[in-house]
Design a protein around this motif. Structure first.
Motif, PDB file in Angstrom:
ATOM      1  N   HIS A  71      -8.456  -0.736   4.281  1.00  0.00           N
ATOM      2  CA  HIS A  71      -7.383  -1.112   5.538  1.00  0.00           C
ATOM      3  C   HIS A  71      -7.737  -0.572   6.778  1.00  0.00           C
ATOM      4  CE1 HIS A  71      -3.826  -2.864   7.121  1.00  0.00           C
ATOM      5  NE2 HIS A  71      -3.430  -1.550   7.555  1.00  0.00           N
ATOM      6  N   VAL A  87       0.799  -1.136   0.095  1.00  0.00           N
ATOM      7  CA  VAL A  87      -0.144  -0.103  -0.039  1.00  0.00           C
ATOM      8  C   VAL A  87       0.872   1.363   0.065  1.00  0.00           C
ATOM      9  CG1 VAL A  87      -1.893   1.388   1.357  1.00  0.00           C
ATOM     10  CG2 VAL A  87      -1.817  -1.275   1.028  1.00  0.00           C
ATOM     11  N   VAL A 144      -7.791   1.704  -1.218  1.00  0.00           N
ATOM     12  CA  VAL A 144      -7.038   0.680  -0.294  1.00  0.00           C
ATOM     13  C   VAL A 144      -6.699   0.907   1.058  1.00  0.00           C
ATOM     14  CG1 VAL A 144      -5.164  -0.867  -0.336  1.00  0.00           C
ATOM     15  CG2 VAL A 144      -6.081  -0.709  -2.401  1.00  0.00           C
TER      16      VAL A 144
END
Length: 68
Positions: free
Chosen positions: A58, A3, A54
């Motif tokens: 997360h 990420v 993302v």
């Protein structure tokens, strides 16, 4: 790890694309430097949007409150 690498790559792509599109004046034979720079910037913005999605996903699944 992936990420954070995506975020760094996105910002790098936007920066290098902007330099190619607006800050240099040399020409490549057979290539349009400004178009390549704009494409790099577009890809960087798409990657940045993916990074934000993302990262937000997360935070939701890991139990962290990203608003405080």
């Amino acid at each position: 790890m992936f990420v954070s690498l995506l975020g760094v790559g996105a910002v790098t792509s936007i920066g290098l694309g902007a330099i190619l599109a607006f800050a240099v004046d040399w020409q490549w034979e057979g290539a349009n430097r400004q178009l390549i720079g704009l494409i790099m910037m577009a890809v960087g913005f798409l990657a940045l949007a993916a990074f934000v999605g993302v990262y937000r996903d997360h935070d939701v699944h890991s139990g962290h409150d990203s608003h405080s």
